[in-house]
Design an enzyme around this catalytic site. Structure first.
Site, mmCIF file in Angstrom:
data_model
loop_
_atom_site.group_PDB
_atom_site.id
_atom_site.type_symbol
_atom_site.label_atom_id
_atom_site.label_comp_id
_atom_site.label_asym_id
_atom_site.label_seq_id
_atom_site.Cartn_x
_atom_site.Cartn_y
_atom_site.Cartn_z
ATOM 1 N N LYS A 188 0.816 -1.206 0.000
ATOM 2 C CA LYS A 188 0.000 0.000 0.000
ATOM 3 C C LYS A 188 0.861 1.272 0.000
ATOM 4 O O LYS A 188 0.606 2.188 -0.779
ATOM 5 C CB LYS A 188 -0.910 -0.097 1.221
ATOM 6 C CG LYS A 188 -1.208 1.163 1.950
ATOM 7 C CD LYS A 188 -1.943 0.843 3.241
ATOM 8 C CE LYS A 188 -1.003 0.745 4.424
ATOM 9 N NZ LYS A 188 -0.659 2.042 4.992
ATOM 10 N N GLU A 194 -4.199 5.221 4.827
ATOM 11 C CA GLU A 194 -4.988 4.646 5.931
ATOM 12 C C GLU A 194 -6.401 5.227 5.978
ATOM 13 O O GLU A 194 -6.883 5.641 7.030
ATOM 14 C CB GLU A 194 -4.301 4.904 7.280
ATOM 15 C CG GLU A 194 -2.882 4.399 7.385
ATOM 16 C CD GLU A 194 -2.783 2.933 7.765
ATOM 17 O OE1 GLU A 194 -3.778 2.194 7.580
ATOM 18 O OE2 GLU A 194 -1.701 2.523 8.218
ATOM 19 N N GLN A 241 -8.526 -3.676 8.433
ATOM 20 C CA GLN A 241 -7.575 -3.176 9.418
ATOM 21 C C GLN A 241 -8.086 -1.939 10.139
ATOM 22 O O GLN A 241 -7.321 -1.167 10.706
ATOM 23 C CB GLN A 241 -6.229 -2.874 8.756
ATOM 24 C CG GLN A 241 -5.502 -4.129 8.312
ATOM 25 C CD GLN A 241 -4.112 -3.812 7.805
ATOM 26 O OE1 GLN A 241 -3.232 -3.442 8.554
ATOM 27 N NE2 GLN A 241 -3.925 -3.948 6.501
ATOM 28 N N ARG A 298 1.071 -9.149 10.942
ATOM 29 C CA ARG A 298 2.362 -8.469 11.139
ATOM 30 C C ARG A 298 3.522 -9.427 10.898
ATOM 31 O O ARG A 298 4.668 -9.015 10.764
ATOM 32 C CB ARG A 298 2.514 -7.914 12.574
ATOM 33 C CG ARG A 298 1.502 -6.863 13.019
ATOM 34 C CD ARG A 298 1.373 -5.745 12.050
ATOM 35 N NE ARG A 298 0.263 -5.977 11.146
ATOM 36 C CZ ARG A 298 0.083 -5.310 10.006
ATOM 37 N NH1 ARG A 298 0.956 -4.402 9.628
ATOM 38 N NH2 ARG A 298 -0.944 -5.563 9.223
#
Length: 756
Positions: free
Chosen positions: A53, A241, A271, A618
């Site tokens: 991203k 984001e 997320q 992660r």
DNA sequence: TCTCCGTCGCTTTTT
DNA sequence: GCGACGGAGA
């Protein structure tokens, strides 16, 4: 210095030059490349975890600048954290191979502050307005509540702060809050209190964080010409984001993008973990409605995690109903290790299990900084810290108190604020009796009263009062001296370097002296921080820019990249990645968190699940989920059931183990898990010290000992059972930093060493 | 103004 | 079980 807001220097975009496709485009996959090259019109990029991203966003910006579509000053790029902004800047400059000036790249708040300083008068502020933090905000709200005779036992100021904050997140000024939203608080008077709070802020020439965006909306609403100017200016808008944006931020973007409509938002609904502070995933859905014909590009190729980890995470997140739907595919064939799921006896057992696994990895040559322990709640870090100190494993806890939040640093800054901004009552109140000058509550009340009746700031009121006999001898004298000092420093300000000014202020005010005389253990550390603050001032040209920095950059300085295990909350881990990730505390009540569920029901449960998803994704190569049968909760041992998320992990991609049979012995309420699913024969694949033995490894026998305070002194020699002899470098409570002769420098608990 | 004691509450957090 | 905070009293 050129005015960054001066638009006259912005050259019209040069005609479209047909450039040869630069090399950085070639390394993108099809979806990524499409997202970069779709420069015309609105674009929504749904980017799953680890799908590149940031890469898309930075390459897109580089591409826009490189191909001459826009001048840097015509691009607006917004992020949520300063860290993300910094990274973005560095990466774009890296791609272009040159530095870029004059662009609008930064956090929503920093960009909004920049706009607001220029048009402050439209919302009744001066351009020099102070940005107050949550601490000042709370004190101000308390004052408003006291003025309204509200019992802060019954109606906590924190709750009102939260209510007002949510309204601001939604772009609602007091007049816009509808009557039926008044709610229970203070018997429906919350809106009125909100209005009064805003009035006080204006009187103080101050804005809180929420105001930065909110006032922007007001500015744009009040002056069409101002709005049009920015709409014209920003040919390209990029948003990072996007799932974290609140309504105010969404409205802000929507206004700014109206003219050119070249807005590209990158986000991942899976997320979204900040709904509790106003983030609206719904913004993603609104995007399509607001910008009909918006191109939607999905990035689904995951470059981060190995197959099993990705499949486990994907399997988990499918239990959420409200999803836009996105499938992540591993970019490589490697399945890697399965996600290990370990049941342990209690929190201590969990900590030692993790530390053993970490040591095993370390022996295999894995770097500690490539490992992370991600917890749901801050208190969970303690057990790990204790264990790591015990065995001398280097670690760092990320998060916690930030530099500018420290008491002494805030005090020092309050001195600077009080002199830079004579109307800053909050700063003045903070320092007026620090160090103790005999200006107590009674005197302060008198000053406050006078300020109110005269409608002037505290400093001005105090100045008027000391001419009268209103205040008694000591207080009057002390106040006079403080005011004279502030006046004198204000004059010095014009001739002195910032750093020099600050040391003089801290010295002459007696503030430094106050900590020198303080015998508590943390006094030396505080003096150290003050020194650090003074040093930091060298980087600023003037007081104003320093204060702006302080209010907008609340993050910690990046820790030097020593080889240490990272310990942080799941929230803090968003956007990071590690080779190995440990996820402890997967128990009902803790994770998903009970309070969260009580407050938000199913919506909150889904957010908790997304948090679990964020945690798993992660990991690059290794993920370990842990849960304990017993946990110390509010000082009580309670048995805990494994988290429902444990059961939701798809069987094919996990390897369930229990550390010891003891798990069952203490686990009375085993209905939630199927015991047969544990202790399966271990799955094929790589065997290494990573795979742990099922027996409970004993904690290394180290005799501990209580030491009376003062047993150890800096510089003295000590002996440690595991590390041998060493010399004490620093003492922090009962934690000692010791340079061992053989084992290097480590932090250990004093109970593990003896005087040599 | 300081200090002691009882009460509360206790998830996440950037700016 | 612990720390923060506020009120009461010296």
């Amino acid at each position: 210095m050129s005015d960054p807001f001066d638009l006259s220097d912005v050259a019209p975009a040069p005609p479209l030059a047909p450039p040869a496709a630069p090399a950085y485009l070639d390394s993108l996959n099809d979806a990524q490349r499409a997202a970069v090259e779709a420069t015309d019109g609105p674009v929504l990029v749904l980017a799953g975890a680890g799908t590149g991203k940031t890469r898309v966003l930075t390459t897109r910006l580089a591409h826009i600048l490189d191909s001459g579509l826009a001048h840097p000053g015509e691009t607006l790029t917004v992020t949520f954290t300063n860290k993300a902004a910094r990274e973005m800047k560095e990466r774009v400059e890296g791609l272009l191979g040159r530095s870029v000036e004059g662009w609008f790249l930064g956090t929503f708040h920093a960009m909004a502050a920049r706009v607001l300083r220029r048009h402050a008068e439209l919302v009744g502020l001066e351009s020099s307005f102070t940005i107050i933090d949550t601490d000042d905000q709370l004190r101000l709200i308390k004052q408003v509540m006291v003025a309204n005779d509200l019992d802060d036992k019954k109606w906590p100021a924190r709750s009102l702060a939260a209510i007002i904050g949510r309204w601001k997140d939604r772009g609602l000024v007091p007049d816009k809050v509808s009557g039926d939203e008044a709610g229970e608080f203070a018997n429906g008077r919350a809106v009125e209190l909100y209005r009064q709070y805003q009035t006080r802020l204006a009187e103080l020439n101050a804005a809180d964080f929420g105001d930065l965006l909110l006032h922007n909306l007001t500015v744009f609403g009040r002056d069409a010409a101002v709005l049009a100017e920015y709409q014209q200016r920003f040919r390209y808008i990029l948003v990072d984001e996007y799932q974290d944006a609140n309504v105010a931020q969404y409205l802000w973007l929507r206004l700014l993008a109206q003219t050119h409509r070249n807005i590209c938002c990158v986000g991942d609904d899976d997320q979204s973990i900040y709904a509790w502070r106003g983030a609206e995933v719904g913004n993603i859905l609104r995007f399509e409605k607001e910008f009909p014909g918006a191109r939607i590009i999905r990035l689904e190729s995951n470059y981060r995690s190995t197959g099993h980890i990705l499949a486990a995470a994907s399997g988990l997140i499918t239990h959420n109903e409200g999803r836009l739907g996105k499938t992540l595919y591993p970019a490589s064939e490697a399945l890697g290790d399965k996600v290990r799921v370990l049941g342990t006896w209690d929190g201590n057992d969990e900590a030692s299990t993790v530390s053993e696994a970490i040591e095993a990895l370390q022996r295999d040559g894995h770097a500690l900084h490539e490992m992370a322990i991600l917890v749901r709640a801050g208190f969970q870090t303690r057990a790990f810290e204790e264990r790591f100190l015990q065995i001398g494993l280097p670690y760092r806890v990320i998060g916690g108190l930030r530099f500018y939040e420290r008491l002494e640093v805030r005090d020092a800054i309050a001195y600077l604020r009080a002199l830079a901004q004579p109307a800053d009552d909050l700063a003045f109140e903070r320092i007026v009796n620090k160090p103790k000058r005999g200006i107590g509550d009674a005197s302060l009340r008198t000053v406050n009263l006078h300020a109110r009746t005269r409608g002037i700031p505290l400093q001005a009121a105090a100045r008027e009062l000391i001419e009268t006999d209103e205040l008694r001898g000591r207080a009057r004298k002390a106040l006079a001296e403080l005011l004279n000092n502030l006046e004198r420093w204000r004059i010095s300000r014009t001739t002195m370097a910032l750093r020099e000014l600050a040391s003089i202020v801290l010295d002459e005010s007696g503030y430094i002296e106050m900590w020198r005389n303080d015998r508590s253990v943390d006094a030396p550390g505080r003096l150290e921080n003050l020194k650090e603050l003074v040093n930091a001032l060298d980087e600023f040209d003037n007081l104003e820019s320093f204060l702006e920095h302080v209010s907008l950059i609340m993050e910690n300085a990046e820790a030097v990249d020593n080889d240490m295990v990272n310990v942080m909350t799941l929230h803090g881990a968003k956007g990071l990645e590690f080779d190995s990730v440990f996820l402890p505390g997967w128990e009902e009540e803790l994770f998903p968190n009970r309070r969260s569920l009580e407050e938000g029901g199913v919506t909150a449960l889904e957010e908790e699940r997304r948090l679990a998803y964020v945690g798993l994704t992660r990991a690059r190569h290794r993920a370990v989920v842990l849960y304990a049968a017993n946990r110390l909760t509010y000082g009580q041992w309670l048995s805990a059931a494994p988290s429902r998320f444990v059961a939701e992990l798809p069987e094919d991609h996990v390897q369930r183990e229990s550390v010891s049979a003891a798990y069952y012995a203490g686990f009375g309420d085993a209905d939630a898990v199927d015991p047969t699913s544990f202790d399966r024969p271990s799955f094929g694949g790589r065997t290494s010290s990573w795979r742990r033995h099922t027996s409970h490894a004993p904690i290394p026998a180290i005799e501990t000992q209580d030491h009376a305070p003062g047993t150890f002194a800096q510089g003295s020699r000590v002996f440690h059972q595991k590390f041998g002899y060493g010399q004490i470098l620093a003492i922090d409570g009962n934690k000692l930093e010791i340079a061992f002769d053989k084992a290097g420098t480590k932090k250990v608990m004093d109970s593990f060493v003896n005087p040599a």
